[in-house]
Design a protein around this motif. Sequence first.
Motif, short mmCIF file in Angstrom:
data_model
loop_
_atom_site.label_atom_id
_atom_site.label_comp_id
_atom_site.label_asym_id
_atom_site.label_seq_id
_atom_site.Cartn_x
_atom_site.Cartn_y
_atom_site.Cartn_z
N GLY A 311 0.80 -1.22 0.00
CA GLY A 311 0.00 0.00 0.00
C GLY A 311 0.84 1.27 0.00
N GLY A 312 0.17 2.38 -0.34
CA GLY A 312 0.82 3.69 -0.31
C GLY A 312 1.61 4.02 -1.55
N GLY A 313 1.28 3.38 -2.67
CA GLY A 313 2.02 3.61 -3.91
C GLY A 313 1.79 4.99 -4.50
N TYR A 314 2.72 5.42 -5.33
CA TYR A 314 2.71 6.75 -5.96
C TYR A 314 1.73 6.79 -7.13
N ASP A 315 0.90 7.84 -7.18
CA ASP A 315 -0.07 8.03 -8.26
C ASP A 315 0.23 9.33 -8.98
N PRO A 316 0.85 9.27 -10.17
CA PRO A 316 1.17 10.49 -10.92
C PRO A 316 -0.01 11.03 -11.73
N GLY A 317 -1.13 10.33 -11.73
CA GLY A 317 -2.29 10.76 -12.52
C GLY A 317 -2.57 9.78 -13.64
N GLU A 318 -1.64 9.63 -14.53
CA GLU A 318 -1.74 8.65 -15.61
C GLU A 318 -0.43 7.85 -15.69
N ILE A 319 -0.55 6.57 -15.96
CA ILE A 319 0.63 5.74 -16.14
C ILE A 319 0.49 4.96 -17.44
N TYR A 320 1.50 5.07 -18.29
CA TYR A 320 1.57 4.31 -19.54
C TYR A 320 2.81 3.42 -19.47
N ILE A 321 2.63 2.15 -19.79
CA ILE A 321 3.74 1.21 -19.75
C ILE A 321 4.05 0.76 -21.17
N LEU A 322 5.29 0.97 -21.60
CA LEU A 322 5.72 0.58 -22.94
C LEU A 322 6.23 -0.85 -22.91
N VAL A 323 5.70 -1.70 -23.79
CA VAL A 323 6.07 -3.11 -23.81
C VAL A 323 6.34 -3.55 -25.25
N GLY A 324 6.99 -4.70 -25.37
CA GLY A 324 7.28 -5.26 -26.69
C GLY A 324 7.71 -6.70 -26.57
N GLY A 325 8.21 -7.25 -27.66
CA GLY A 325 8.61 -8.65 -27.68
C GLY A 325 9.76 -8.96 -26.75
N GLY A 342 -6.04 -1.91 -13.16
CA GLY A 342 -6.57 -0.66 -13.70
C GLY A 342 -5.72 0.55 -13.39
N LEU A 343 -4.44 0.32 -13.09
CA LEU A 343 -3.55 1.42 -12.70
C LEU A 343 -2.73 1.96 -13.86
N ALA A 344 -2.70 1.26 -14.98
CA ALA A 344 -1.86 1.68 -16.11
C ALA A 344 -2.46 1.19 -17.42
N VAL A 345 -1.99 1.81 -18.49
CA VAL A 345 -2.35 1.41 -19.85
C VAL A 345 -1.07 0.97 -20.54
N THR A 346 -1.08 -0.22 -21.14
CA THR A 346 0.09 -0.70 -21.84
C THR A 346 0.04 -0.30 -23.31
N VAL A 347 1.21 0.05 -23.84
CA VAL A 347 1.32 0.53 -25.22
C VAL A 347 2.50 -0.19 -25.88
N GLY A 348 2.32 -0.61 -27.12
CA GLY A 348 3.42 -1.25 -27.84
C GLY A 348 2.97 -2.50 -28.55
N SER A 349 3.76 -3.55 -28.44
CA SER A 349 3.45 -4.82 -29.11
C SER A 349 3.45 -5.95 -28.09
N GLU A 350 3.00 -7.14 -28.51
CA GLU A 350 2.83 -8.27 -27.61
C GLU A 350 4.15 -8.62 -26.91
N THR A 351 4.06 -8.96 -25.62
CA THR A 351 5.24 -9.28 -24.84
C THR A 351 5.73 -10.69 -25.15
N TYR A 352 6.84 -11.06 -24.56
CA TYR A 352 7.50 -12.33 -24.90
C TYR A 352 6.66 -13.56 -24.54
N GLY A 353 6.06 -13.55 -23.36
CA GLY A 353 5.26 -14.70 -22.95
C GLY A 353 5.98 -15.66 -22.04
N LYS A 354 6.81 -15.15 -21.13
CA LYS A 354 7.51 -16.01 -20.17
C LYS A 354 6.86 -15.83 -18.81
N GLY A 355 5.97 -16.75 -18.47
CA GLY A 355 5.26 -16.67 -17.21
C GLY A 355 5.69 -17.73 -16.22
#
Length: 509
Positions: A311-325, A342-355
């Motif tokens: 808890g107590g995380g930083y909220d800058p207003g909007e968060i965009y996360i850049l992702v890719g392969g 619901g804290l961020a929006v991801t932008v870019g291309s599909e990630t690698y897929g290592k879960g």
Amino acid sequence: MKMRLARRFLSVLIAVVLAVSTAFALPSAVRQGSALSPQAMYERAETLAYYVRTLHIDSGRNDNPLLTAYQKLTGSGETLSANRLRRALIDLFAADDGNFETFLDTMLDCYDPYSNLFTWEEYESAYPDSEDYTGIGFTYHACGPFLAVTTVYADSPAGKAGVRPGDRIVKIAGQDLRALTDDERDALMEQYRGVEFPFSVLRAGETELLSFCITPGEVAVPFIEYELLENGAGILAINRFEGDLFATDLAAAIDAFRAADIGALVIDLRNNPGGGVTQLLTALDAFVPEKDTLLFTELHRGKRTPHFSSGGGYDPGEIYILVGGGTASSAEIFAGVMTDLGLAVTVGSETYGKGRGQSGFAFGEEILMLSVSEVELPVTGCYDGAGLTPDIPVEDGGAVFTLASLEPLSVKTAVSAASSSSAILALEQRLFLTGFLFEEPDGVFDAATEDALAGLYAVLGRQASKTASPAALSALAELTARMDGAALPAGEDAVLEAVCARIGAHDAA
């Protein structure tokens, strides 16, 4: 051995652990390196099979990894008794001790690409405890016959020498990579790892190859970088979830964003291969505001281990996360959790897929990394092998080359200044793509075309000619075919530009 080198290279890039522990030290009988007898090799393989059977997430206690690996390696579907299998493996190892390395790799390959055997040196390089190391200071990936520079650390020997991301290495110590197989190229790169490194690169916009000779030195890897943008936003690049100073550096970045009172934050996770669970939880806690929020669950054999926020995380207003392969492992978890909550929006291309997460175990003089857990995100669930689809798809600006994009070229008819413009254009396109021609292809057989053709003949070890013979065209076609599917260097950062435009549009509104 070549299979093993390829596996190790892949692991350094993407197989980053969620949790690491060293245990299960083996008896001294298996600590004999290359001096192992065929019988001792079998005993060591049997020990590896025990680890896999009892610890790997995909293996059940009734599995027989020795038999599975033997069947895969030999192409035999025969089910052997324990005694016959033991005799067959001892004979296999006695015939060629290289079969032993191949067999161990095959056994691990039967389960997933992330389980691996490392030397201690390779392990420390793949999973560093601190940011500093001695080396050249850039990362790279295969790009057809070339090695393309992916990242250059600014204060490293490579950064100070002027090496740039997107440079394609064409020569190492005078040896032209275009004349080598992939295995020969990779072996040459390994030969110069940690020593003075003379090489030449192809750089977009230059009219000749650029040459460097770099001496290894201290490299400070910035796992976290940040800056303030002119539009009132901040950008936080997390290059890897590693390092003793990760929490301190992240806190300093957030303090700077708070002081500047930014209205939006861009978190760049492209080409982040992951890292440790401690740093991952630190980063999530830094941005998740509510306490006891479910972040993700580690699934072991019949066991679920949930992780919750502080808890107590930083909220800058909007968060965009850049992702890719190149976004993998812990980086994918971070992006997935932030979007699931619901804290961020991801932008870019599909990630690698290592879960999946790996743990390390002492294995004689090596470290055995095994996949022992799978990740389950709070909403998305498990995603291993599939990757995460961004909320806003944006191509990163880099082009993936396909042979179909070129003019057709007949390798049966020589090409010269007297040939049709379409034939000359097809020749020039291939000379340009493979780094022999430095001007844009225009279908005109001029001096630049002659120089490029001379360069090709030199690599082929043949007398220069102003005519591209069928033999030369065939060799050029083969070289070009190696570029099929390769990621070419990007120009502008299309993903970051798209996010900045979106932030600007919100400000205007």
